[in-house]
Design a protein around this motif. Structure first.
Motif, mmCIF file in Angstrom:
data_model
loop_
_atom_site.group_PDB
_atom_site.id
_atom_site.type_symbol
_atom_site.label_atom_id
_atom_site.label_comp_id
_atom_site.label_asym_id
_atom_site.label_seq_id
_atom_site.Cartn_x
_atom_site.Cartn_y
_atom_site.Cartn_z
ATOM 1 N N GLU B 135 -6.676 -32.043 -3.132
ATOM 2 C CA GLU B 135 -8.087 -32.390 -3.002
ATOM 3 C C GLU B 135 -8.288 -33.532 -1.998
ATOM 4 O O GLU B 135 -9.165 -33.481 -1.127
ATOM 5 C CB GLU B 135 -8.638 -32.783 -4.386
ATOM 6 N N THR B 136 -7.441 -34.529 -2.086
ATOM 7 C CA THR B 136 -7.546 -35.694 -1.206
ATOM 8 C C THR B 136 -7.330 -35.322 0.261
ATOM 9 O O THR B 136 -8.114 -35.707 1.143
ATOM 10 C CB THR B 136 -6.503 -36.752 -1.612
ATOM 11 N N ILE B 137 -6.267 -34.575 0.529
ATOM 12 C CA ILE B 137 -5.932 -34.260 1.920
ATOM 13 C C ILE B 137 -6.977 -33.325 2.529
ATOM 14 O O ILE B 137 -7.409 -33.503 3.668
ATOM 15 C CB ILE B 137 -4.517 -33.656 2.003
ATOM 16 N N LEU B 138 -7.418 -32.341 1.760
ATOM 17 C CA LEU B 138 -8.478 -31.462 2.258
ATOM 18 C C LEU B 138 -9.734 -32.273 2.554
ATOM 19 O O LEU B 138 -10.447 -32.016 3.544
ATOM 20 C CB LEU B 138 -8.803 -30.371 1.230
ATOM 21 N N ARG B 142 -11.704 -32.225 6.116
ATOM 22 C CA ARG B 142 -13.100 -31.763 6.192
ATOM 23 C C ARG B 142 -14.011 -32.894 6.621
ATOM 24 O O ARG B 142 -14.964 -32.710 7.388
ATOM 25 C CB ARG B 142 -13.542 -31.173 4.857
ATOM 26 N N GLY B 143 -13.696 -34.092 6.142
ATOM 27 C CA GLY B 143 -14.477 -35.264 6.538
ATOM 28 C C GLY B 143 -14.369 -35.547 8.035
ATOM 29 O O GLY B 143 -15.289 -36.085 8.658
ATOM 30 N N ALA B 144 -13.214 -35.164 8.616
ATOM 31 C CA ALA B 144 -13.013 -35.399 10.052
ATOM 32 C C ALA B 144 -13.838 -34.436 10.896
ATOM 33 O O ALA B 144 -14.038 -34.675 12.091
ATOM 34 C CB ALA B 144 -11.532 -35.236 10.392
ATOM 35 N N GLU B 150 -10.038 -23.891 9.469
ATOM 36 C CA GLU B 150 -9.153 -24.741 10.274
ATOM 37 C C GLU B 150 -8.584 -25.881 9.425
ATOM 38 O O GLU B 150 -7.401 -26.231 9.553
ATOM 39 C CB GLU B 150 -9.967 -25.320 11.437
ATOM 40 N N ALA B 151 -9.397 -26.433 8.551
ATOM 41 C CA ALA B 151 -8.938 -27.519 7.671
ATOM 42 C C ALA B 151 -7.786 -27.032 6.802
ATOM 43 O O ALA B 151 -6.788 -27.728 6.622
ATOM 44 C CB ALA B 151 -10.090 -28.020 6.798
ATOM 45 N N VAL B 152 -7.902 -25.826 6.285
ATOM 46 C CA VAL B 152 -6.859 -25.277 5.428
ATOM 47 C C VAL B 152 -5.582 -25.003 6.227
ATOM 48 O O VAL B 152 -4.476 -25.292 5.774
ATOM 49 C CB VAL B 152 -7.344 -23.994 4.714
ATOM 50 N N ARG B 153 -5.751 -24.479 7.427
ATOM 51 C CA ARG B 153 -4.587 -24.178 8.252
ATOM 52 C C ARG B 153 -3.819 -25.452 8.610
ATOM 53 O O ARG B 153 -2.582 -25.501 8.532
ATOM 54 C CB ARG B 153 -5.036 -23.474 9.530
ATOM 55 N N ILE B 154 -4.558 -26.482 8.979
ATOM 56 C CA ILE B 154 -3.910 -27.747 9.337
ATOM 57 C C ILE B 154 -3.376 -28.448 8.081
ATOM 58 O O ILE B 154 -2.298 -29.036 8.100
ATOM 59 C CB ILE B 154 -4.880 -28.642 10.135
ATOM 60 N N TYR B 155 -4.129 -28.354 6.975
ATOM 61 C CA TYR B 155 -3.625 -28.869 5.700
ATOM 62 C C TYR B 155 -2.256 -28.275 5.396
ATOM 63 O O TYR B 155 -1.315 -28.993 5.058
ATOM 64 C CB TYR B 155 -4.594 -28.519 4.556
#
Lengths: 257, 257
Positions: B135-138, B142-144, B150-155
């Motif tokens: 939750e924190t890293i996502l 997403r905040g960025a 894309e957020a999930v792929r980079i996560y």
DNA sequence: ACCTGAACACCGTTCAAGT
DNA sequence: ACCTGAACACCGTTCAAGT
């Protein structure tokens, strides 16, 4: 204490070998091949000296004439895997495409023998096939124009990334079936059901997570690393700064851990 | 078959516990803490049900009331490690600095408990601390401004790279002393002595190899990944293409393995 | 010279019996 | 309800004895 790499008796001194009870003539090569077959067919738990002896038709203790201990055998297995992975690889001259191909080969080679890979990916064998791989990859980077210090730094990141992902993904593949299925289900059964008020970011991306977490992230991570390396190369060759001299100051600078 | 995550008896039902022979009152928490201590003090080989029972002052078989088997215990250890790693982390609002800090924390947290990390880094626990970390890293990504896919792929690439390097470097750290010393010596004793005519690239860079291969390549790989992510973000937010819609076409595209 | 077999000191896990 | 102890089916490794 002697080095881990030596066998108890040098190969040349072992000429005429008495066959075992079942008629097999033992050799280091035969033992390594049998170990790889055992791992592939029956999983990581199957690689025990006793089962290996059984599969070879020899008493388990006979193997100690060829390998000091199980770790020594494992390093031989690791080097054999590297050899198989790179056996028919040829450079194209396009450094980025070549590294991409090498990385994907290491990764898929590990997944072809996940039980062996998970035991050996993180080892430095110092043996023939590994040395050849190091020479090849350094050649690709130096040929691309990276100065020596930079070539080594990127070599290290590239190789360790490939080996680390290979071990990670091999470990998942090599999990006992029950644990493997339990993990696959966690994304659907646990993450995809978390409520949006307590876990807004997971809830918003659950659909993507369920889809994406099934695949390996290695191709994405590899392309990101190569993209950063290409940017760095452009900086070095196009920026007018003398290649290979002076400290690296930006972007991908080395960092204290 | 029941899930790997359940204990045999739900904690609430275990109220009044009889102390063991030596007077210890068992609990899941006490067992996990003792397992971590055992791993830290005596290495990965020390984590056996029998030695854990001995360390706790209980019969080994008593542990099966708290954990289905050793794998179940391992997942509890893994989740506890994640919890300790992120316990006092706070975001600064700078996504790149935040991810860099998180990555380095995961890595150094693993090296603080290498024996536990090597056994558990590649597992998906689906337990409380792991969920909080996802939750924190996502949230950071997403905040960025990364769109969800894309957020999930980079996560995925970020987390798996952190865990993969953590496991790789923990495995080296956790090696038995003899094997560990043998590997450290390989770069000096074998690679640094290869002749230039047969191995020109290794010979030319030997000095750099001996120096660089001692350290972890993770900080370099992490900075390369974050650099590529930043470039991608600039492309998305500055390029005028609608965020989060349409296929990703360039640079870091997903690739078949 | 090389393989064998017994021995030693360990494993994880189950289950009936004890308290 | 929870812990114990014996039992079962395994391990890696060593070493004297056999061929």
């Amino acid at each position: 204490m002697t080095s881990t790499n030596d066998r108890v008796v040098p190969p040349a001194a072992r000429r005429r070998r008495r066959p075992t009870k079942t008629g097999v003539v033992l050799s280091g090569e035969l033992i390594v091949e049998t170990a790889l077959r055992l791992l592939k067919e029956h999983g990581a738990d199957a690689l025990t000296v006793r089962r290996l002896g059984l599969a070879l038709g020899a008493d388990p203790s006979a193997l100690y004439r060829y390998f000091r201990d199980t770790d020594d055998l494992l390093l031989a297995v690791a080097d054999e895997l590297i050899g198989r992975t790179l056996r028919d690889w040829r450079p194209t001259g396009d450094w980025r495409a070549d590294l991409r191909d090498l990385g994907l080969r290491v990764h898929s080679g590990s997944l072809a023998h996940p039980q062996a890979a998970v035991l050996s990916s993180y080892r430095v064998t110092g043996r023939a096939h590994e040395i050849q791989a190091v020479e090849t990859i350094l050649g690709v980077l130096r040929g691309a124009g990276f100065p020596d210090a930079e070539a080594v730094r990127i070599y290290h990141a590239f190789v360790d990334q490939a080996l680390a992902f290979a071990a990670l993904d091999a470990a998942s593949t090599a999990l006992p079936p029950a644990a493997r299925e339990a993990e696959a289900g966690v994304w659907r059964a646990t993450y995809a059901r978390l409520p949006a008020d307590s876990h807004p970011n997971i809830a918003a991306t659950a659909r993507h997570l369920v889809h994406d977490m099934r695949r390996s992230a290695y191709p994405t991570a590899l392309d990101m690393l190569l993209g950063a390396a290409a940017a760095r190369l452009a900086e070095i060759t196009g920026g007018g700064r003398a290649a290979g001299t002076g400290p690296v100051r930006d972007g991908m600078r080395p960092a204290a851990d």
